[in-house]
Structure formats: C-alpha cells, structure tokens
Design an enzyme around this catalytic site. Structure first.
Site, PDB file in Angstrom:
ATOM      1  N   LYS A  86       4.154 -19.463   6.510  1.00  0.00           N
ATOM      2  CA  LYS A  86       3.624 -19.753   7.610  1.00  0.00           C
ATOM      3  C   LYS A  86       3.286 -18.037   8.402  1.00  0.00           C
ATOM      4  O   LYS A  86       4.010 -17.335   8.113  1.00  0.00           O
ATOM      5  CB  LYS A  86       4.479 -20.662   8.724  1.00  0.00           C
ATOM      6  CG  LYS A  86       5.582 -19.842   9.277  1.00  0.00           C
ATOM      7  CD  LYS A  86       6.154 -20.747  10.206  1.00  0.00           C
ATOM      8  CE  LYS A  86       6.968 -19.984  11.286  1.00  0.00           C
ATOM      9  NZ  LYS A  86       7.603 -20.789  12.358  1.00  0.00           N
ATOM     10  N   HIS A 104       7.628 -27.163  11.640  1.00  0.00           N
ATOM     11  CA  HIS A 104       8.876 -27.437  11.337  1.00  0.00           C
ATOM     12  C   HIS A 104       9.247 -28.865  11.665  1.00  0.00           C
ATOM     13  O   HIS A 104       9.753 -29.812  10.997  1.00  0.00           O
ATOM     14  CB  HIS A 104      10.037 -26.631  11.738  1.00  0.00           C
ATOM     15  CG  HIS A 104       9.712 -25.283  11.295  1.00  0.00           C
ATOM     16  ND1 HIS A 104       9.383 -24.792   9.975  1.00  0.00           N
ATOM     17  CD2 HIS A 104       9.704 -23.822  11.884  1.00  0.00           C
ATOM     18  CE1 HIS A 104       9.381 -23.418   9.833  1.00  0.00           C
ATOM     19  NE2 HIS A 104       9.368 -22.944  11.098  1.00  0.00           N
ATOM     20  N   GLU A 143      16.727 -22.717  20.470  1.00  0.00           N
ATOM     21  CA  GLU A 143      17.145 -21.246  20.168  1.00  0.00           C
ATOM     22  C   GLU A 143      17.559 -20.812  21.483  1.00  0.00           C
ATOM     23  O   GLU A 143      17.235 -21.143  22.464  1.00  0.00           O
ATOM     24  CB  GLU A 143      15.926 -20.661  19.469  1.00  0.00           C
ATOM     25  CG  GLU A 143      15.509 -21.002  18.256  1.00  0.00           C
ATOM     26  CD  GLU A 143      14.274 -20.304  17.858  1.00  0.00           C
ATOM     27  OE1 GLU A 143      14.089 -19.241  17.980  1.00  0.00           O
ATOM     28  OE2 GLU A 143      13.089 -20.964  17.591  1.00  0.00           O
ATOM     29  N   ASP A 179       4.079 -22.431  16.573  1.00  0.00           N
ATOM     30  CA  ASP A 179       4.950 -21.775  15.858  1.00  0.00           C
ATOM     31  C   ASP A 179       6.256 -22.874  15.251  1.00  0.00           C
ATOM     32  O   ASP A 179       6.870 -22.706  14.175  1.00  0.00           O
ATOM     33  CB  ASP A 179       5.639 -20.817  16.852  1.00  0.00           C
ATOM     34  CG  ASP A 179       6.684 -19.846  15.890  1.00  0.00           C
ATOM     35  OD1 ASP A 179       6.061 -19.374  14.914  1.00  0.00           O
ATOM     36  OD2 ASP A 179       7.818 -19.508  16.477  1.00  0.00           O
ATOM     37  N   LYS A 193      16.398 -26.754   3.436  1.00  0.00           N
ATOM     38  CA  LYS A 193      17.780 -26.799   4.040  1.00  0.00           C
ATOM     39  C   LYS A 193      18.569 -27.855   3.188  1.00  0.00           C
ATOM     40  O   LYS A 193      18.026 -28.896   2.947  1.00  0.00           O
ATOM     41  CB  LYS A 193      17.793 -27.088   5.525  1.00  0.00           C
ATOM     42  CG  LYS A 193      17.276 -25.667   6.210  1.00  0.00           C
ATOM     43  CD  LYS A 193      17.380 -26.102   7.778  1.00  0.00           C
ATOM     44  CE  LYS A 193      17.044 -24.890   8.599  1.00  0.00           C
ATOM     45  NZ  LYS A 193      18.179 -23.629   8.698  1.00  0.00           N
ATOM     46  N   LYS A 222      12.949 -21.891  22.986  1.00  0.00           N
ATOM     47  CA  LYS A 222      13.710 -20.520  23.028  1.00  0.00           C
ATOM     48  C   LYS A 222      14.635 -20.277  24.404  1.00  0.00           C
ATOM     49  O   LYS A 222      14.048 -20.831  25.587  1.00  0.00           O
ATOM     50  CB  LYS A 222      12.629 -19.318  22.880  1.00  0.00           C
ATOM     51  CG  LYS A 222      12.147 -19.029  21.665  1.00  0.00           C
ATOM     52  CD  LYS A 222      11.117 -18.119  21.359  1.00  0.00           C
ATOM     53  CE  LYS A 222      10.772 -17.996  19.974  1.00  0.00           C
ATOM     54  NZ  LYS A 222      11.897 -17.875  18.840  1.00  0.00           N
ATOM     55  N   HIS A 228      10.488 -23.352   5.397  1.00  0.00           N
ATOM     56  CA  HIS A 228      11.700 -23.185   4.919  1.00  0.00           C
ATOM     57  C   HIS A 228      12.809 -24.287   5.422  1.00  0.00           C
ATOM     58  O   HIS A 228      13.680 -24.190   5.119  1.00  0.00           O
ATOM     59  CB  HIS A 228      12.415 -21.695   5.363  1.00  0.00           C
ATOM     60  CG  HIS A 228      12.540 -21.535   6.687  1.00  0.00           C
ATOM     61  ND1 HIS A 228      11.530 -21.050   7.729  1.00  0.00           N
ATOM     62  CD2 HIS A 228      13.669 -21.620   7.412  1.00  0.00           C
ATOM     63  CE1 HIS A 228      12.048 -21.093   8.642  1.00  0.00           C
ATOM     64  NE2 HIS A 228      13.288 -21.359   8.928  1.00  0.00           N
ATOM     65  N   ARG A 273       0.829  -1.213  -0.038  1.00  0.00           N
ATOM     66  CA  ARG A 273      -0.184   0.002  -0.016  1.00  0.00           C
ATOM     67  C   ARG A 273       0.607   1.146  -0.067  1.00  0.00           C
ATOM     68  O   ARG A 273       0.530   2.262  -0.381  1.00  0.00           O
ATOM     69  CB  ARG A 273      -1.016  -0.182   1.269  1.00  0.00           C
ATOM     70  CG  ARG A 273      -2.069  -1.157   1.233  1.00  0.00           C
ATOM     71  CD  ARG A 273      -2.555  -1.328   2.501  1.00  0.00           C
ATOM     72  NE  ARG A 273      -1.453  -1.408   3.600  1.00  0.00           N
ATOM     73  CZ  ARG A 273      -1.940  -1.462   4.908  1.00  0.00           C
ATOM     74  NH1 ARG A 273      -2.976  -1.250   5.323  1.00  0.00           N
ATOM     75  NH2 ARG A 273      -1.038  -1.602   5.774  1.00  0.00           N
TER      76      ARG A 273
HETATM   77  P1  NAP Z   1       5.328  -6.990   7.761  1.00  0.00           P
HETATM   78  O1  NAP Z   1       6.820  -6.545   7.987  1.00  0.00           O
HETATM   79  O2  NAP Z   1       4.283  -6.434   8.535  1.00  0.00           O
HETATM   80  O3  NAP Z   1       5.134  -6.747   6.485  1.00  0.00           O
HETATM   81  C1  NAP Z   1       3.622  -6.678   5.900  1.00  0.00           C
HETATM   82  C2  NAP Z   1       3.704  -6.361   4.379  1.00  0.00           C
HETATM   83  O4  NAP Z   1       2.531  -6.261   4.007  1.00  0.00           O
HETATM   84  C3  NAP Z   1       4.312  -4.755   4.248  1.00  0.00           C
HETATM   85  O5  NAP Z   1       5.028  -4.884   2.919  1.00  0.00           O
HETATM   86  C4  NAP Z   1       2.972  -4.119   3.961  1.00  0.00           C
HETATM   87  O6  NAP Z   1       3.058  -3.011   3.375  1.00  0.00           O
HETATM   88  C5  NAP Z   1       1.778  -5.089   3.300  1.00  0.00           C
HETATM   89  N1  NAP Z   1       0.508  -4.815   3.505  1.00  0.00           N
HETATM   90  C6  NAP Z   1      -0.148  -4.887   4.709  1.00  0.00           C
HETATM   91  N2  NAP Z   1      -1.468  -4.613   4.293  1.00  0.00           N
HETATM   92  C7  NAP Z   1      -1.683  -4.715   3.014  1.00  0.00           C
HETATM   93  C8  NAP Z   1      -2.612  -4.505   2.117  1.00  0.00           C
HETATM   94  N3  NAP Z   1      -3.881  -4.456   2.588  1.00  0.00           N
HETATM   95  N4  NAP Z   1      -2.491  -4.622   0.704  1.00  0.00           N
HETATM   96  C9  NAP Z   1      -1.225  -4.784   0.380  1.00  0.00           C
HETATM   97  N5  NAP Z   1      -0.095  -5.076   1.077  1.00  0.00           N
HETATM   98  C10 NAP Z   1      -0.342  -4.901   2.597  1.00  0.00           C
HETATM   99  O7  NAP Z   1       5.231  -8.637   7.704  1.00  0.00           O
HETATM  100  P2  NAP Z   1       6.401  -9.677   7.554  1.00  0.00           P
HETATM  101  O8  NAP Z   1       7.146  -9.959   8.878  1.00  0.00           O
HETATM  102  O9  NAP Z   1       7.167  -9.480   6.406  1.00  0.00           O
HETATM  103  O10 NAP Z   1       5.598 -11.054   7.319  1.00  0.00           O
HETATM  104  C11 NAP Z   1       4.677 -11.334   5.914  1.00  0.00           C
HETATM  105  C12 NAP Z   1       4.029 -12.681   6.165  1.00  0.00           C
HETATM  106  O11 NAP Z   1       5.369 -13.503   6.102  1.00  0.00           O
HETATM  107  C13 NAP Z   1       3.312 -12.889   7.373  1.00  0.00           C
HETATM  108  O12 NAP Z   1       2.696 -13.806   7.008  1.00  0.00           O
HETATM  109  C14 NAP Z   1       4.376 -13.666   8.406  1.00  0.00           C
HETATM  110  O13 NAP Z   1       3.629 -14.299   9.275  1.00  0.00           O
HETATM  111  C15 NAP Z   1       5.165 -14.419   7.525  1.00  0.00           C
HETATM  112  N6  NAP Z   1       6.306 -14.661   7.944  1.00  0.00           N
HETATM  113  C16 NAP Z   1       7.400 -13.689   8.138  1.00  0.00           C
HETATM  114  C17 NAP Z   1       8.646 -14.283   8.967  1.00  0.00           C
HETATM  115  C18 NAP Z   1       9.533 -13.004   9.132  1.00  0.00           C
HETATM  116  O14 NAP Z   1      10.956 -13.295   9.425  1.00  0.00           O
HETATM  117  N7  NAP Z   1       9.443 -11.721   8.899  1.00  0.00           N
HETATM  118  C19 NAP Z   1       9.022 -15.472   8.879  1.00  0.00           C
HETATM  119  C20 NAP Z   1       8.071 -16.396   8.471  1.00  0.00           C
HETATM  120  C21 NAP Z   1       6.923 -16.064   8.147  1.00  0.00           C
HETATM  121  P3  NAP Z   1       2.089  -1.731   3.502  1.00  0.00           P
HETATM  122  O15 NAP Z   1       2.016  -1.255   4.820  1.00  0.00           O
HETATM  123  O16 NAP Z   1       2.873  -0.786   2.744  1.00  0.00           O
HETATM  124  O17 NAP Z   1       0.886  -2.225   2.572  1.00  0.00           O
END
Ligand code: NAP
Length: 483
Positions: free
Chosen positions: A147, A239, A215, A234, A181, A330, A177, A51
C-alpha cells in the site's frame, strides 16, 4: 502445544528497495525470523536491489548491523551469519537499464522467483515492464506490492493496468498486512469452523458491528506523506474495509484465494454509499507539549483528516438493518484496535427490569494483546438474589495455547511465506481494491468540494464529540478505547 514449521521450497527473493525503511523494519527481520524458526532452509537467496552503489558484502554488513540491533535476542551469532550468507545485492535503477542483466544472471530458472516491490508505487509499472523484458516474469515468478495501491479509483486502475500488462493476476500479491494478523485469520476460523456463531451471524441477532483502529501516536516522521493521504485513504479504504469484508462476507465454498476474494468483493459492492456530510472527520489539536496535526505536518491550513468515523450498511439479505460503525484516528486515547460484534438483547427478560440490560458481545482484538473474547451474562455469585453480570469468556491465546504459541509471527512473516507458497488468499485482488476506492472516492470528493475543515479534537480522547453522537443518535455507544 508446539506449532509445526513446514519449510518452504527453495526460492530467490529480490527486494526492490532493499535499502529502504520497509525492508529494514519489516521485510528483512521477517525473513530472518522465519529462517531462525527453520521455515527457510536450503538453497535460498535474498537479493537486495536499489540504486545505492553497494556490493553483496556491503549489503550483508548493513543487514547484519540492523538485525544485530533489532533481533539480537532471537538467535546466536552463527545463525545470523548463516542468514547473512544467503544475502546478495544488485545496484539497479527501476527506470534505467543499469543492473538488469546482472540481476537476470543471478536468478535461477528452477527456483520460485519472488519480487518484492518495496519502492514508491510510481515505480511499479517500470519494474514490471523490465522484469518481463528480461525474461523474469514467467512461470513461478510472483510480485509483491505494498500500500498505498493508488490514491483513488483512477490511479488504482492505472497501477493495475501497469502490472497486468506484464504479470497475470495470479502472480500479483497486494499486501494488506492486517490480513496477515493471527486474529484476523482466527476470525474466519471462528466463523466458519464452528456451528455456534454462523446461525447468529445476521441482522436477526446482531444489533450492530463496531470496528475501531485507534493509534495513540501522531503522524510523526510520516507527516508529508500522511498529509497527502489522510485517514480515509490511509486506513479506511484498505485496512478497515478488509476487516469489514471478513466480518460481513458469506461463507466461501472453500478457503481458497478466489473463493474468499469473490465473497469479499460482493460485500464491498453491497455497501451503501455514504454521504460525505455524514462522515465525521477530525484533526487533532495541540495540547500542552503535544503539537497539533497542522504544526506536525507544517501546514497551518491543511484540511487533511487524522480521524474518521462513519456508519454504513451492507445492503443484502444477511445484513439489512444492521449498521456497521467504523472509526480510526491518530492521537487517540490508546493504541487499540478491535472489532466488536454486538448481539441483540434477549427477546424477553425473565429476570425483570431490575436485572438491567445485558448483551453478548464478541470482541476480536487486533492490537495490543491479540485475542478473542465473548461476553456472556451470568448470575452474580453469592446469595444476593438473581443479579446478572457480564463476564468475558476470554480466548486470549496466551492462556489457551501457552505463551510460546501466543508469541505470534509478525504479519509480514506469514504473508511473505504465503507468497513463497503461492497462496493468494490473504492478499487483495485488483478488483477488490478498485471496488474499495469506488466506495471511498465520492466521500473524499464531497469533502474536497465542501472545503470544510475537519473537527478539532483533543489528543488522548476518543476523537471529536460528533463521533460519539454518530452512535448515540442511534441509541448506541462506542466501546471504550482501551488496550
Ligand atoms: P523508502 O525508505 O523511501 O525506500 C525506498 C527504496 O526504494 C530505497 O531502497 C531506495 O533506494 C529505492 N529506490 C528509490 N528509487 C529507486 C529506483 N529508481 N530504482 C531502484 N530503487 C529505488 O520507502 P519505504 O518506506 O521503504 O517504502 C517502500 C514502499 O512501501 C512504498 O510504496 C511505501 O508506501 C510502502 N510502505 C511502507 C511502509 C513503511 O513502514 N515504511 C509501510 C507500508 C507501506 P535507493 O535510493 O538506493 O535507490
């Protein structure tokens, strides 16, 4: 021994959530590394979508700064610029109409189209629906989801239904992920590429199996998310369950997506139910300067677990009688993950009782220092008589393949390339995910009903003492948590 890099076909990849944490930390660096390696070449486009109002130049600047910081050593400035030239950006709302026509106009019909849903799962169904509405779900289109895939069976079913309404199962890539590995795939190569292990891979020869994912850190900045989730959801449901499946499954007829996933599903379905009261759940306490779990998440009364240890059985002919012990947590002693296949004692010791007890253990180390080690018993060198010692036959890849080859691609690099290649073998199928929730749900429900607090454990230890007793009462012990 140089590995072959076979370029993938040209593709358009849209990263929904292209400005978020996962995109920055994992997806974009993984793409960059594959580009540097020469696997991504030609007319490829990577389109960030979120967005936040931004144009392509702004996105390139953002990603350029990020890669210059995190991957500076990996290539020169010209290579970085060439990668950035592939990037584009669309301001889009997953729940609105903004940006969708623009995105559709950017995508080319004669390209593989991949859509990475790097956004909260509540947006999955909205994205899938809009992709179909804009004619972007056909042919070579595929979607990648992260996930957590649900928080219980009901929500996982909802997510599956939301995706299945617009995409075929063959187009859906659910990432775990751990499956990307190198060592995890090597586990399959070891089992099914050699004659040595498979004849022994059953309850007649295997005493038990231990899977540990430890961890050293606490919940850190993920406190709010983690406290809604806990170690069972989690880590265990996905995993550890996937690792257990790869260890326990029957040999598939071939290394193909459905053949492998059918066998994994059979394992989950054969798992004995575990009573909540028999699962050790813990929560790390404070110690010195180290805050306890409750203060880290800011909820003094929370009963969410940061540690789980359990014993289960795979009730089939191969594994009847061989327990599988799983633990994860953890703030444990070290960051260390491994699978240990502990074989039974030799049926008779010709060396007498004084030779002690010796066992073969096949250890698959996932982190750190990925590698596989087989413990064998030999005579202690020297003239001191027939004394036995256990030594590792070390298959640490750095030694066997040279340091360059042991510098494995990150799991995300492999998995994203598999998405482009259209290979679903290392991704979870919808029915697998549901079956795994079906097994964990009753345990979590049992905890919720009991309202009991998890057992406290000191940071830097192996978890609650009760977890040690889980094994000692069976006459076994956990392997030390070590790097
Ligand atoms: P995040 O940092 O909160 O990022 C969310 C992203 O979604 C941002 O780019 C946000 O940008 C976008 N977004 C939110 N609402 C939106 C909408 N209505 N339309 C379009 N884009 C939208 O989250 P994240 O940590 O990257 O995680 C993303 C996914 O991966 C989640 O399902 C999370 O559970 C999973 N995940 C993350 C990790 C990790 O290490 N971070 C690990 C495993 C799984 P805007 O606000 O600009 O729209």
């Amino acid at each position: 021994m140089a590995s072959r890099v076979i370029p993938v076909d040209p593709f358009d990849l849209v990263i929904f959530g292209g400005t978020g944490d996962l995109a920055r930390r994992k997806i974009l660096p993984a793409l960059y590394r594959r580009f540097v390696a020469g696997q991504i070449e030609g007319d490829v486009r990577v389109i960030g979508a979120a967005r936040t109002d931004m144009d392509a130049a702004g996105y390139r600047e953002m990603v350029g700064a990020l890669l210059a910081e995190t991957c500076a050593a990996e290539a020169d400035a010209a290579t970085l610029q060439a990668f950035l030239a592939m990037l584009d950006y669309v301001t889009i709302d997953a729940r609105g109409s903004k940006g969708w026509d623009e995105l559709a106009a950017k995508l080319r019909a004669d390209r593989i189209r991949a859509f990475y849903f790097s956004v909260a799962p509540v947006l999955f169904a909205d994205l899938a629906e809009r992709l179909q509405r804009h004619g972007l779900s056909d042919g070579d289109a595929r979607i990648v989801v992260e996930k957590p895939f649900g928080r219980d069976l009901a929500s996982a079913r909802d997510l599956n239904r939301g995706l299945a309404a617009h995409f075929d199962e063959t187009q859906i890539y659910r990432i775990d992920h751990y499956l990307g590995k190198e060592t995890v795939q090597n586990l399959m190569a070891i089992r099914f590429g050699n004659v040595l292990f498979e004849p022994l891979w059953n309850s007649q020869y295997v005493d038990h199996i231990q899977i540990t994912v430890a961890e050293a850190g606490g919940v850190g900045g993920r406190g709010e998310y983690y406290d809604q989730t806990g170690a069972m959801r989690d880590m265990v449901q996905n995993h550890l369950m996937q690792l257990l499946c790869l260890i326990a499954m029957e040999p598939p007829a071939k290394f193909g997506p459905d053949a492998v996933r059918d066998e994994k599903l059979k394992v989950i379905r054969a798992l004995d139910p575990v009573d909540a009261s028999e699962v050790v759940r813990g929560q790390y306490a404070a110690s010195g300067d180290i805050p306890g779990y409750t203060s880290e998440v800011g909820r003094p009364d929370t009963t969410t677990e940061s540690f789980v240890a359990l014993r289960t059985h795979v009730s089939n002919w191969r594994w009847a009688g061989t327990p599988f012990y799983l633990r994860t947590g953890k703030r444990l002693r070290e960051r260390a993950s491994e699978i240990a296949v502990v074989f039974k004692d030799a049926p008779h010791s010709i060396f007498g009782a004084e030779a002690g007890r010796h066992r073969n253990i096949l250890t698959i180390r996932l982190q750190p220092n990925e590698g596989i080690e087989l413990g064998v018993t030999i005579k202690e060198p020297g003239p001191g008589g027939m004394r036995l010692i256990d030594v590792p036959l070390d298959m640490t890849f750095a030694e066997a393949l040279g340091p360059e080859e042991a510098d494995f691609p990150d799991a995300y690099e492999r998995l994203i390339m598999d998405v482009i290649r259209g290979n679903q073998t290392l991704f979870m199928r919808g029915d697998e995910v549901e079956a795994a929730w079906g097994w964990t749900d009753p345990v979590i429900a049992g905890w919720d009903r009991s309202g009991e607090r998890p057992l406290a454990y000191a940071p830097g230890t192996s978890g609650p003492d009760e977890a040690l007793r889980l094994m000692t009462r069976d006459g076994r012990r956990w392997r030390e948590i070590r790097p």
